[in-house]
Motif scaffolding. Structure first.
Motif, PDB file in Angstrom:
ATOM      1  N   ARG A   1       0.882  -1.185   0.000  1.00  0.00           N
ATOM      2  CA  ARG A   1       0.000   0.000   0.000  1.00  0.00           C
ATOM      3  C   ARG A   1       0.907   1.218   0.000  1.00  0.00           C
ATOM      4  O   ARG A   1       1.399   1.647   1.037  1.00  0.00           O
ATOM      5  N   THR A   2       1.153   1.775  -1.186  1.00  0.00           N
ATOM      6  CA  THR A   2       1.997   2.958  -1.302  1.00  0.00           C
ATOM      7  C   THR A   2       1.194   4.081  -1.938  1.00  0.00           C
ATOM      8  O   THR A   2       0.742   3.970  -3.086  1.00  0.00           O
ATOM      9  N   LEU A   3       0.991   5.132  -1.139  1.00  0.00           N
ATOM     10  CA  LEU A   3       0.216   6.288  -1.576  1.00  0.00           C
ATOM     11  C   LEU A   3       1.147   7.493  -1.660  1.00  0.00           C
ATOM     12  O   LEU A   3       1.893   7.757  -0.717  1.00  0.00           O
ATOM     13  N   ARG A   4       1.104   8.195  -2.776  1.00  0.00           N
ATOM     14  CA  ARG A   4       1.933   9.398  -2.922  1.00  0.00           C
ATOM     15  C   ARG A   4       1.131  10.602  -2.410  1.00  0.00           C
ATOM     16  O   ARG A   4       0.039  10.874  -2.892  1.00  0.00           O
ATOM     17  N   LYS A   5       1.722  11.262  -1.438  1.00  0.00           N
ATOM     18  CA  LYS A   5       0.988  12.315  -0.743  1.00  0.00           C
ATOM     19  C   LYS A   5       1.532  13.693  -1.121  1.00  0.00           C
ATOM     20  O   LYS A   5       2.749  13.903  -1.168  1.00  0.00           O
ATOM     21  N   VAL A   6       0.598  14.618  -1.351  1.00  0.00           N
ATOM     22  CA  VAL A   6       0.958  16.014  -1.574  1.00  0.00           C
ATOM     23  C   VAL A   6       0.235  16.848  -0.522  1.00  0.00           C
ATOM     24  O   VAL A   6      -0.933  16.597  -0.220  1.00  0.00           O
ATOM     25  N   MET A   7       0.958  17.789   0.061  1.00  0.00           N
ATOM     26  CA  MET A   7       0.363  18.687   1.057  1.00  0.00           C
ATOM     27  C   MET A   7       0.455  20.111   0.533  1.00  0.00           C
ATOM     28  O   MET A   7       1.492  20.525   0.019  1.00  0.00           O
ATOM     29  N   ILE A   8      -0.647  20.856   0.684  1.00  0.00           N
ATOM     30  CA  ILE A   8      -0.697  22.264   0.266  1.00  0.00           C
ATOM     31  C   ILE A   8      -1.019  23.111   1.490  1.00  0.00           C
ATOM     32  O   ILE A   8      -2.023  22.837   2.160  1.00  0.00           O
ATOM     33  N   PRO A   9      -0.240  24.127   1.841  1.00  0.00           N
ATOM     34  CA  PRO A   9       0.989  24.490   1.148  1.00  0.00           C
ATOM     35  C   PRO A   9       2.110  23.502   1.487  1.00  0.00           C
ATOM     36  O   PRO A   9       1.966  22.678   2.378  1.00  0.00           O
ATOM     37  N   ASN A  10       3.179  23.628   0.753  1.00  0.00           N
ATOM     38  CA  ASN A  10       4.368  22.819   0.983  1.00  0.00           C
ATOM     39  C   ASN A  10       4.774  22.909   2.466  1.00  0.00           C
ATOM     40  O   ASN A  10       5.080  23.993   2.961  1.00  0.00           O
ATOM     41  N   PRO A  11       4.718  21.785   3.207  1.00  0.00           N
ATOM     42  CA  PRO A  11       4.907  21.849   4.665  1.00  0.00           C
ATOM     43  C   PRO A  11       6.331  22.150   5.106  1.00  0.00           C
ATOM     44  O   PRO A  11       6.560  22.407   6.287  1.00  0.00           O
ATOM     45  N   THR A  12       7.287  22.152   4.172  1.00  0.00           N
ATOM     46  CA  THR A  12       8.660  22.430   4.595  1.00  0.00           C
ATOM     47  C   THR A  12       8.803  23.878   5.086  1.00  0.00           C
ATOM     48  O   THR A  12       9.790  24.231   5.712  1.00  0.00           O
ATOM     49  N   LYS A  13       7.764  24.702   4.801  1.00  0.00           N
ATOM     50  CA  LYS A  13       7.830  26.087   5.304  1.00  0.00           C
ATOM     51  C   LYS A  13       7.555  26.144   6.810  1.00  0.00           C
ATOM     52  O   LYS A  13       7.792  27.146   7.457  1.00  0.00           O
ATOM     53  N   PHE A  14       7.003  25.037   7.378  1.00  0.00           N
ATOM     54  CA  PHE A  14       6.752  25.009   8.820  1.00  0.00           C
ATOM     55  C   PHE A  14       7.840  24.170   9.494  1.00  0.00           C
ATOM     56  O   PHE A  14       7.995  22.993   9.193  1.00  0.00           O
ATOM     57  N   ALA A  15       8.562  24.754  10.442  1.00  0.00           N
ATOM     58  CA  ALA A  15       9.643  24.005  11.098  1.00  0.00           C
ATOM     59  C   ALA A  15       9.103  23.342  12.364  1.00  0.00           C
ATOM     60  O   ALA A  15       9.206  23.861  13.453  1.00  0.00           O
ATOM     61  N   THR A  16       8.463  22.185  12.201  1.00  0.00           N
ATOM     62  CA  THR A  16       7.857  21.517  13.358  1.00  0.00           C
ATOM     63  C   THR A  16       8.619  20.262  13.765  1.00  0.00           C
ATOM     64  O   THR A  16       8.225  19.570  14.683  1.00  0.00           O
ATOM     65  N   GLY A  17       9.678  19.953  13.083  1.00  0.00           N
ATOM     66  CA  GLY A  17      10.418  18.745  13.431  1.00  0.00           C
ATOM     67  C   GLY A  17       9.788  17.528  12.784  1.00  0.00           C
ATOM     68  O   GLY A  17       8.656  17.548  12.336  1.00  0.00           O
ATOM     69  N   LEU A  18      10.537  16.455  12.729  1.00  0.00           N
ATOM     70  CA  LEU A  18      10.078  15.240  12.068  1.00  0.00           C
ATOM     71  C   LEU A  18       9.440  14.295  13.071  1.00  0.00           C
ATOM     72  O   LEU A  18       9.829  14.245  14.233  1.00  0.00           O
ATOM     73  N   ALA A  19       8.450  13.544  12.584  1.00  0.00           N
ATOM     74  CA  ALA A  19       7.798  12.563  13.463  1.00  0.00           C
ATOM     75  C   ALA A  19       8.549  11.243  13.411  1.00  0.00           C
ATOM     76  O   ALA A  19       9.078  10.855  12.370  1.00  0.00           O
ATOM     77  N   THR A  20       8.595  10.556  14.546  1.00  0.00           N
ATOM     78  CA  THR A  20       9.009   9.156  14.551  1.00  0.00           C
ATOM     79  C   THR A  20       7.801   8.349  15.006  1.00  0.00           C
ATOM     80  O   THR A  20       6.947   8.847  15.741  1.00  0.00           O
ATOM     81  N   TYR A  21       7.705   7.096  14.573  1.00  0.00           N
ATOM     82  CA  TYR A  21       6.494   6.317  14.786  1.00  0.00           C
ATOM     83  C   TYR A  21       6.740   5.130  15.707  1.00  0.00           C
ATOM     84  O   TYR A  21       7.798   4.505  15.666  1.00  0.00           O
ATOM     85  N   SER A  22       5.726   4.855  16.514  1.00  0.00           N
ATOM     86  CA  SER A  22       5.808   3.641  17.343  1.00  0.00           C
ATOM     87  C   SER A  22       4.400   3.159  17.639  1.00  0.00           C
ATOM     88  O   SER A  22       3.421   3.862  17.440  1.00  0.00           O
ATOM     89  N   LYS A  23       4.315   1.910  18.103  1.00  0.00           N
ATOM     90  CA  LYS A  23       3.051   1.356  18.581  1.00  0.00           C
ATOM     91  C   LYS A  23       3.303   0.751  19.933  1.00  0.00           C
ATOM     92  O   LYS A  23       4.411   0.289  20.230  1.00  0.00           O
ATOM     93  N   VAL A  24       2.247   0.740  20.759  1.00  0.00           N
ATOM     94  CA  VAL A  24       2.400   0.149  22.084  1.00  0.00           C
ATOM     95  C   VAL A  24       2.806  -1.309  21.954  1.00  0.00           C
ATOM     96  O   VAL A  24       3.606  -1.829  22.726  1.00  0.00           O
ATOM     97  N   GLY A  25       2.255  -1.977  20.949  1.00  0.00           N
ATOM     98  CA  GLY A  25       2.521  -3.413  20.754  1.00  0.00           C
ATOM     99  C   GLY A  25       3.922  -3.713  20.257  1.00  0.00           C
ATOM    100  O   GLY A  25       4.314  -4.878  20.196  1.00  0.00           O
ATOM    101  N   ASP A  26       4.682  -2.697  19.841  1.00  0.00           N
ATOM    102  CA  ASP A  26       6.031  -2.950  19.280  1.00  0.00           C
ATOM    103  C   ASP A  26       7.039  -3.299  20.353  1.00  0.00           C
ATOM    104  O   ASP A  26       6.966  -2.802  21.457  1.00  0.00           O
TER     105      ASP A  26
END
Ligand SMILES: [Fe+2]
Length: 287
Positions: A262-287
């Motif tokens: 399942r590979t979906l190509r995502k576009v966000m408007i406006p280009n989110p690189t203008k917002f400096a919010t830091g990158l997300a890392t992902y986890s699950k409780v079950g991991d």
């Protein structure tokens, strides 16, 4: 002008558009028709849009958000949501309902996903309308939230019910950002009143203690995400789905990295690189 056929997907929101020629720029009448449709229906689905490249996807996402865009002057941002690609975002887990970057006012106005590699049975994307959520609020709930504001953060999953279900994807950010907005929030472009809370990002309702806040949110969520209010998009390769990220919320059931590609190509408007919010890392409780 391209002859378009429009088919409603739900009575309150969502339309499939058939017959759009994906060559850009679109003629002014077609652009105008699609923009008007987008503002009233919130999400447009173009099936078998197989030839769409990132430039076409970005252009269509931009113009639906009201931008008059020169196709040769696009600010292109692309990411993959994928359980296969190494650089894919949200690679596994269930996502609770949310709007992207809801912690920044008008941070992300339009989102689109293109079905790049889809094996069946593909996990759907789910949508609800924030305008309909507000308009259909029962009178007693409306009276309880009128005039109240909610505090939004990047991931409030831990606030929900005390324990995080094992299958829910939890995002961690480098820095915490908080935003307070009215629960009945006015859409910056259309002026519609939206029910502006969600289980993934609403931290609490201002002025209430934790228990009162959670109880009221729970009652609102029961109304908002009732199964008969949800539009499910079942992915096929070549689908292009564009939606108003402020007027609609999205979610998905659990995606497994061992499940169908399942590979979906995502576009966000406006280009989110203008917002400096830091990158997300992902986890699950079950991991
Ligand atoms: Fe999202």
């Amino acid at each position: 002008m391209t002859e378009l056929i429009v088919r409603d997907l739900r009575p309150e929101f969502g339309s499939e558009v058939i017959g759009l020629d994906p060559s850009i720029p679109l003629d002014p009448q077609t652009r105008q028709k699609l923009q008007a449709l987008f503002d009233t229906r919130g999400i447009l689905v173009f099936r078998d849009f197989g030839a769409a490249d990132i430039k076409v996807q970005t252009y269509i996402s931009e113009i639906l958000g009201g931008g008059a865009v020169d196709p040769d002057d696009l600010s292109i941002f692309e990411m993959l949501v994928s359980n296969r690609e190494e650089r894919g975002g949200a690679p596994f887990g269930r996502l609770l309902f949310h709007s992207d970057m809801m912690w920044i006012e008008s941070g992300c106005t339009v989102l689109s996903l293109f079905g790049q590699t889809i094996a069946q049975p593909a996990i759907p994307t789910l949508f609800v309308s924030a305008a309909h959520g507000w308009a259909s609020l029962p009178a007693d709930l409306r009276a309880r939230v009128e005039g109240l504001s909610a505090v939004t953060c990047q991931d409030a999953t831990a606030q929900r019910g005390g324990s995080i279900p094992d299958d829910v994807l939890v995002s961690t950010f480098e820095e915490e950002v908080l935003l307070t907005l009215p629960i009945g929030y006015s859409h910056p472009r259309t002026g519609e009143t939206l029910l502006y809370i969600c289980p993934q990002m609403t931290h609490h309702i201002e002025g209430l203690d934790h228990e009162e806040s959670e109880a009221l949110l729970e009652a609102l969520f029961d109304h908002y995400y009732a199964p008969d209010q949800i539009l499910e998009h079942h992915w096929r390769e070549g689908d292009l789905v564009v939606w108003d990220n402020i007027a609609l919320q999205h979610a998905r059931p659990n995606v497994s990295m061992q499940g169908p590609a399942r590979t979906l190509r995502k576009v966000m408007i406006p280009n989110p690189t203008k917002f400096a919010t830091g990158l997300a890392t992902y986890s699950k409780v079950g991991d």
